[in-house]
Design a protein around this motif. Sequence first.
Motif, PDB file in Angstrom:
ATOM      1  N   PHE A 237      -7.360   8.909   0.136  1.00 40.04           N
ATOM      2  CA  PHE A 237      -7.891   8.373   1.386  1.00 40.04           C
ATOM      3  C   PHE A 237      -8.711   7.106   1.151  1.00 40.04           C
ATOM      4  CE2 PHE A 237      -7.336  12.873   2.804  1.00 40.04           C
ATOM      5  CZ  PHE A 237      -6.427  12.612   3.812  1.00 40.04           C
ATOM      6  N   TRP A 238      -9.382   7.027  -0.005  1.00 37.12           N
ATOM      7  CA  TRP A 238     -10.206   5.847  -0.259  1.00 37.12           C
ATOM      8  C   TRP A 238      -9.548   4.884  -1.250  1.00 37.12           C
ATOM      9  CZ3 TRP A 238     -10.691   5.880  -5.346  1.00 37.12           C
ATOM     10  CH2 TRP A 238     -10.863   7.089  -6.030  1.00 37.12           C
ATOM     11  N   LEU A 239      -8.247   5.065  -1.520  1.00 40.17           N
ATOM     12  CA  LEU A 239      -7.554   4.131  -2.413  1.00 40.17           C
ATOM     13  C   LEU A 239      -7.540   2.746  -1.774  1.00 40.17           C
ATOM     14  CD1 LEU A 239      -5.906   3.599  -4.980  1.00 40.17           C
ATOM     15  CD2 LEU A 239      -3.848   4.183  -3.676  1.00 40.17           C
ATOM     16  N   THR A 240      -8.232   1.811  -2.386  1.00 43.83           N
ATOM     17  CA  THR A 240      -8.338   0.466  -1.828  1.00 43.83           C
ATOM     18  C   THR A 240      -7.763  -0.552  -2.801  1.00 43.83           C
ATOM     19  OG1 THR A 240     -10.574   0.218  -2.742  1.00 43.83           O
ATOM     20  CG2 THR A 240     -10.383   1.022  -0.472  1.00 43.83           C
ATOM     21  N   ASN A 241      -7.388  -1.691  -2.248  1.00 40.55           N
ATOM     22  CA  ASN A 241      -6.859  -2.763  -3.085  1.00 40.55           C
ATOM     23  C   ASN A 241      -7.981  -3.694  -3.514  1.00 40.55           C
ATOM     24  OD1 ASN A 241      -7.246  -4.957  -1.094  1.00 40.55           O
ATOM     25  ND2 ASN A 241      -5.645  -3.898   0.056  1.00 40.55           N
ATOM     26  N   SER A 242      -7.657  -4.555  -4.441  1.00 40.95           N
ATOM     27  CA  SER A 242      -8.587  -5.583  -4.902  1.00 40.95           C
ATOM     28  C   SER A 242      -8.047  -6.923  -4.441  1.00 40.95           C
ATOM     29  CB  SER A 242      -8.709  -5.539  -6.435  1.00 40.95           C
ATOM     30  OG  SER A 242      -9.495  -6.613  -6.913  1.00 40.95           O
ATOM     31  N   HIS A 243      -8.574  -7.402  -3.307  1.00 40.61           N
ATOM     32  CA  HIS A 243      -8.097  -8.658  -2.716  1.00 40.61           C
ATOM     33  C   HIS A 243      -6.581  -8.633  -2.529  1.00 40.61           C
ATOM     34  CE1 HIS A 243     -12.062 -10.514  -3.074  1.00 40.61           C
ATOM     35  NE2 HIS A 243     -12.128  -9.992  -4.282  1.00 40.61           N
ATOM     36  N   GLY A 244      -6.077  -7.498  -2.044  1.00 41.73           N
ATOM     37  CA  GLY A 244      -4.658  -7.387  -1.718  1.00 41.73           C
ATOM     38  C   GLY A 244      -3.779  -6.871  -2.833  1.00 41.73           C
TER      39      GLY A 244
ATOM     40  N   ARG B 232       0.819  -1.215   0.000  1.00 45.56           N
ATOM     41  CA  ARG B 232       0.000   0.000   0.000  1.00 45.56           C
ATOM     42  C   ARG B 232       0.854   1.267   0.000  1.00 45.56           C
ATOM     43  NH1 ARG B 232      -4.855   2.168   0.673  1.00 45.56           N
ATOM     44  NH2 ARG B 232      -5.082   4.092   1.867  1.00 45.56           N
ATOM     45  N   GLU B 233       1.932   1.272   0.777  1.00 49.98           N
ATOM     46  CA  GLU B 233       2.771   2.461   0.842  1.00 49.98           C
ATOM     47  C   GLU B 233       3.376   2.776  -0.523  1.00 49.98           C
ATOM     48  OE1 GLU B 233       2.891   4.493   3.388  1.00 49.98           O
ATOM     49  OE2 GLU B 233       1.430   3.139   4.321  1.00 49.98           O
ATOM     50  N   ASP B 234       3.785   1.745  -1.239  1.00 52.54           N
ATOM     51  CA  ASP B 234       4.330   1.961  -2.577  1.00 52.54           C
ATOM     52  C   ASP B 234       3.248   2.482  -3.525  1.00 52.54           C
ATOM     53  OD1 ASP B 234       6.787   1.101  -1.742  1.00 52.54           O
ATOM     54  OD2 ASP B 234       6.577  -0.935  -2.529  1.00 52.54           O
ATOM     55  N   ALA B 235       2.030   1.951  -3.390  1.00 56.72           N
ATOM     56  CA  ALA B 235       0.927   2.408  -4.242  1.00 56.72           C
ATOM     57  C   ALA B 235       0.618   3.878  -3.980  1.00 56.72           C
ATOM     58  CB  ALA B 235      -0.314   1.553  -3.997  1.00 56.72           C
ATOM     59  N   LEU B 236       0.594   4.268  -2.713  1.00 59.03           N
ATOM     60  CA  LEU B 236       0.340   5.665  -2.366  1.00 59.03           C
ATOM     61  C   LEU B 236       1.454   6.571  -2.880  1.00 59.03           C
ATOM     62  CD1 LEU B 236      -0.976   5.257   1.293  1.00 59.03           C
ATOM     63  CD2 LEU B 236      -2.295   6.029  -0.694  1.00 59.03           C
ATOM     64  N   SER B 237       2.698   6.096  -2.788  1.00 63.31           N
ATOM     65  CA  SER B 237       3.830   6.885  -3.266  1.00 63.31           C
ATOM     66  C   SER B 237       3.744   7.111  -4.772  1.00 63.31           C
ATOM     67  CB  SER B 237       5.141   6.171  -2.915  1.00 63.31           C
ATOM     68  OG  SER B 237       6.255   6.873  -3.439  1.00 63.31           O
ATOM     69  N   ILE B 238       3.387   6.065  -5.511  1.00 63.83           N
ATOM     70  CA  ILE B 238       3.230   6.186  -6.966  1.00 63.83           C
ATOM     71  C   ILE B 238       2.144   7.204  -7.292  1.00 63.83           C
ATOM     72  CG2 ILE B 238       2.392   4.967  -9.017  1.00 63.83           C
ATOM     73  CD1 ILE B 238       3.778   2.441  -7.822  1.00 63.83           C
TER      74      ILE B 238
ATOM     75  N   ARG C  97     -12.172   3.688 -10.338  1.00 61.54           N
ATOM     76  CA  ARG C  97     -12.191   5.046  -9.798  1.00 61.54           C
ATOM     77  C   ARG C  97     -11.075   5.875 -10.434  1.00 61.54           C
ATOM     78  NH1 ARG C  97     -15.040   5.918  -4.994  1.00 61.54           N
ATOM     79  NH2 ARG C  97     -15.966   4.054  -4.055  1.00 61.54           N
ATOM     80  N   ARG C  98     -11.323   7.170 -10.559  1.00 58.82           N
ATOM     81  CA  ARG C  98     -10.301   8.081 -11.073  1.00 58.82           C
ATOM     82  C   ARG C  98      -9.738   8.899  -9.917  1.00 58.82           C
ATOM     83  NH1 ARG C  98     -11.233  12.232 -16.071  1.00 58.82           N
ATOM     84  NH2 ARG C  98     -12.622  13.261 -14.573  1.00 58.82           N
ATOM     85  N   ILE C  99      -8.425   8.897  -9.801  1.00 52.08           N
ATOM     86  CA  ILE C  99      -7.735   9.644  -8.749  1.00 52.08           C
ATOM     87  C   ILE C  99      -7.303  10.976  -9.340  1.00 52.08           C
ATOM     88  CG2 ILE C  99      -5.787   9.637  -7.154  1.00 52.08           C
ATOM     89  CD1 ILE C  99      -5.843   6.560  -7.347  1.00 52.08           C
ATOM     90  N   GLU C 100      -7.908  12.050  -8.846  1.00 54.17           N
ATOM     91  CA  GLU C 100      -7.683  13.373  -9.421  1.00 54.17           C
ATOM     92  C   GLU C 100      -6.920  14.311  -8.500  1.00 54.17           C
ATOM     93  OE1 GLU C 100     -11.578  14.761 -10.319  1.00 54.17           O
ATOM     94  OE2 GLU C 100     -11.940  13.268 -11.886  1.00 54.17           O
ATOM     95  N   LYS C 101      -6.989  14.078  -7.185  1.00 57.15           N
ATOM     96  CA  LYS C 101      -6.360  14.979  -6.213  1.00 57.15           C
ATOM     97  C   LYS C 101      -5.916  14.176  -4.999  1.00 57.15           C
ATOM     98  CE  LYS C 101     -11.025  16.229  -4.658  1.00 57.15           C
ATOM     99  NZ  LYS C 101     -11.663  15.259  -5.578  1.00 57.15           N
TER     100      LYS C 101
ATOM    101  N   GLU D 244       0.982   9.692  -5.447  1.00 59.66           N
ATOM    102  CA  GLU D 244       1.382  11.049  -5.087  1.00 59.66           C
ATOM    103  C   GLU D 244       2.326  11.641  -6.128  1.00 59.66           C
ATOM    104  OE1 GLU D 244       3.018  10.948  -1.199  1.00 59.66           O
ATOM    105  OE2 GLU D 244       1.121  10.443  -0.210  1.00 59.66           O
ATOM    106  N   ILE D 245       3.287  10.845  -6.588  1.00 54.98           N
ATOM    107  CA  ILE D 245       4.238  11.320  -7.591  1.00 54.98           C
ATOM    108  C   ILE D 245       3.515  11.673  -8.891  1.00 54.98           C
ATOM    109  CG2 ILE D 245       6.159  10.615  -9.074  1.00 54.98           C
ATOM    110  CD1 ILE D 245       7.192   8.951  -6.695  1.00 54.98           C
TER     111      ILE D 245
END
Length: 228
Positions: free
Chosen positions: A167-174, A127-133, A158-162, A135-136
Amino acid sequence: MGHIVIFTDDPGWHGKQLRLAFANLGYNSDYVSLTQCSFTIESGMNPISIPGFQRALPDAAFVRGVPGGSLEEVVLYLDFLHALKVMNIPVYNDGYAIERSVDKGMTSFLLHNAGLPTPLTWVLRNREDALSIAEIELKKGNLLISKPLFGSQGEGIRRIEKMTDLFWLTNSHGVYYLQRFVHCSGVGFSDNRVFVINGQVVAAMRRRGKSWLNNVARGASCERIDVN
């Protein structure tokens, strides 16, 4: 008249179109879920049981969808497709094709490996790597799409725009599947789908969406286009 099985759990509008197309070619067709099939390995008996095809196996099988489930369940569903092909029943798409394309991670890899233009994509568990990607990418001014690894018809996308969208970025079965968003060219929202069989373009369509998500199940319309 021939008899075709359409494997699906949700026929929808596409199932109706398939039945009409098969009828125009002189074939009856029935919807069957792979969850209803079974093996009976006994001498002198048809080893595969398919509801509606007790007397004889279908002339062909068209796979519109493979149900989700445990690893064992999904493997069993694919086993049915492999077995039909071994018994010389035409299967489209066959088990091997589904194994290569049922998850978006492998599909993206194969398209890229074949030299086809593919949006920048990340498939990972951390998850931390996904959030870092994410944000960059946002800091670069790019938007991202988050998708479930399995699925269709625009569900769970979902589209991540900002930054607050993270906050709601979730995984799909990990598993996180992230892809750089590709903006539509021209006016409105649309994309093109080109169907290629054995290296030949056989049909193409344009999907016009009501928003950035161009799935017919999400309200988009389809129109035939000619491809030179």
